[in-house]
Design an enzyme around this catalytic site. Sequence first.
Site, short mmCIF file in Angstrom:
data_model
loop_
_atom_site.label_atom_id
_atom_site.label_comp_id
_atom_site.label_asym_id
_atom_site.label_seq_id
_atom_site.Cartn_x
_atom_site.Cartn_y
_atom_site.Cartn_z
N LYS A 71 2.99 -15.33 1.88
CA LYS A 71 3.19 -16.02 0.58
C LYS A 71 4.68 -16.32 0.50
O LYS A 71 5.38 -15.92 -0.45
CB LYS A 71 2.68 -15.12 -0.56
N ASP A 110 -3.24 -18.14 -0.31
CA ASP A 110 -4.25 -18.85 -1.11
C ASP A 110 -4.92 -19.95 -0.28
O ASP A 110 -6.14 -20.11 -0.28
CB ASP A 110 -3.65 -19.39 -2.41
N ASP A 115 -12.61 -9.02 4.27
CA ASP A 115 -13.88 -8.99 3.52
C ASP A 115 -14.45 -10.40 3.42
O ASP A 115 -15.66 -10.62 3.57
CB ASP A 115 -13.67 -8.45 2.10
N ASP A 121 -6.56 -7.01 4.11
CA ASP A 121 -7.70 -6.32 3.47
C ASP A 121 -8.62 -7.36 2.82
O ASP A 121 -9.84 -7.33 2.99
CB ASP A 121 -7.16 -5.34 2.43
N TYR A 168 0.81 -1.22 0.00
CA TYR A 168 0.00 0.00 0.00
C TYR A 168 0.85 1.27 0.00
O TYR A 168 0.44 2.30 -0.51
CB TYR A 168 -0.90 0.03 1.24
C1 IPM Z 1 -10.48 -1.14 4.06
C2 IPM Z 1 -10.62 -0.47 2.72
C3 IPM Z 1 -9.44 0.46 2.47
C4 IPM Z 1 -8.18 -0.41 2.47
C5 IPM Z 1 -9.53 1.30 1.20
C6 IPM Z 1 -10.78 2.14 1.16
C7 IPM Z 1 -8.32 2.16 0.98
O1 IPM Z 1 -10.79 -1.41 1.73
O2 IPM Z 1 -10.29 -0.43 5.07
O3 IPM Z 1 -10.56 -2.37 4.11
O4 IPM Z 1 -7.87 -1.06 1.47
O5 IPM Z 1 -7.51 -0.47 3.51
MG MG Z 2 -11.09 -3.41 2.46
#
Ligand code: IPM
Ligand code: MG
Length: 361
Positions: free
Chosen positions: A192, A224, A252, A248, A141
Amino acid sequence: MKNEILILPGDGIGPEVINEAVKVIQLLKKKKLINSVIRYAKIGGNAIEKVGLPLPTDTLKAAKSSRAILLGAVGGKKWDNIKDFKKRPEYGLLKLRKSLKFFANLRNTIFYPQLLSSSIKSEILSNVNIMIVRELSQGIYFGKPRGVVYNEYFLRYGFNSSNLDEKAIRRIGIIAFELAKKRKKQLCSVDKANVIEVSMLWRKIITELSNSYPDVRVTHLYIDNAAMQLILSPNIFDVIVTGNMFGDILSDEAANLTGSIGMLPSASINSIGQGLFEPCHGSAPDIANKGVANPIATILSVSMMLHYSLQKPLLSKFLNVAIINVLKKGFRTADINYTGKNLVSTKEMGNLIIEEFEKLI
Ligand code: IPM
Ligand code: MG
């Protein structure tokens, strides 16, 4: 550091979910259970519109002096085509995290039996409680060099660097080991290391650290495989520690496993006791201004704020209980409404939680 909570509603559904979360803070102030001062500032796309920058100087200044920051979400279609990374809404959030040295991001996925939901069988989901500890200050990042240029063949060429120093790996490792010690004493480190040097270093340092935590069982998984195991047997996980990008993605996935990303809060902490609290979901422009977004992830972020920043663990617990009680009663925002019954709006969900919370405090 001032006794201030800085509110950054941001873009898309950000302002809507923040409104509901702020009601919780205001209730606690009214009851004299906390005495922090609330301030508002701009971040992301709306800040770009107003002053041309995703993180205005005033916002950064206010953030630096606040004890806690509550953020909604940033980004939206309107700014999707901006090429200069530093002018994009997301850069505002990344700069905020970087400038205040928020190095550890905690994302706790919990299985709510009330939300028997997803396509995944309930047996493998029950008791799922995973704390994802994501390194937030380095990695791909932030790595330099980065950019898109024309190469010698006049082809567009994009490049990013994933770099991490051992201090950062050790620092995030310690946070994860200490959390695991207080939980089920199981730590899974995700990397990884079969391909990437940074990951090889990561695995080495986490292994070295494990010598200081003989009571914590450490496993290592490649990203993975970790993504697959999370779906196949989420129950094997207690604490997961991983880098910025993998964290990240896995968070999710973990969120949707147990319900909806609208249920996943996060806390980012630095070494001087400041905290940035934000839902893990994005600005969801497609459902913005419709009153349908789920405010629970943001309200749970206030709960994390109470726990990690304002030193009010009991109030944090009560807030979690209030949310569970509302779910038990069957109320659902659209993202977690699988039966079509008891559908409530963002505001209604906020008010129901406030009502329950008020009974408990
Ligand atoms: C998160 C989001 C952020 C990230 C984005 C909006 C920059 O996806 O906080 O998970 O990737 O950290
Ligand atoms: Mg995110």
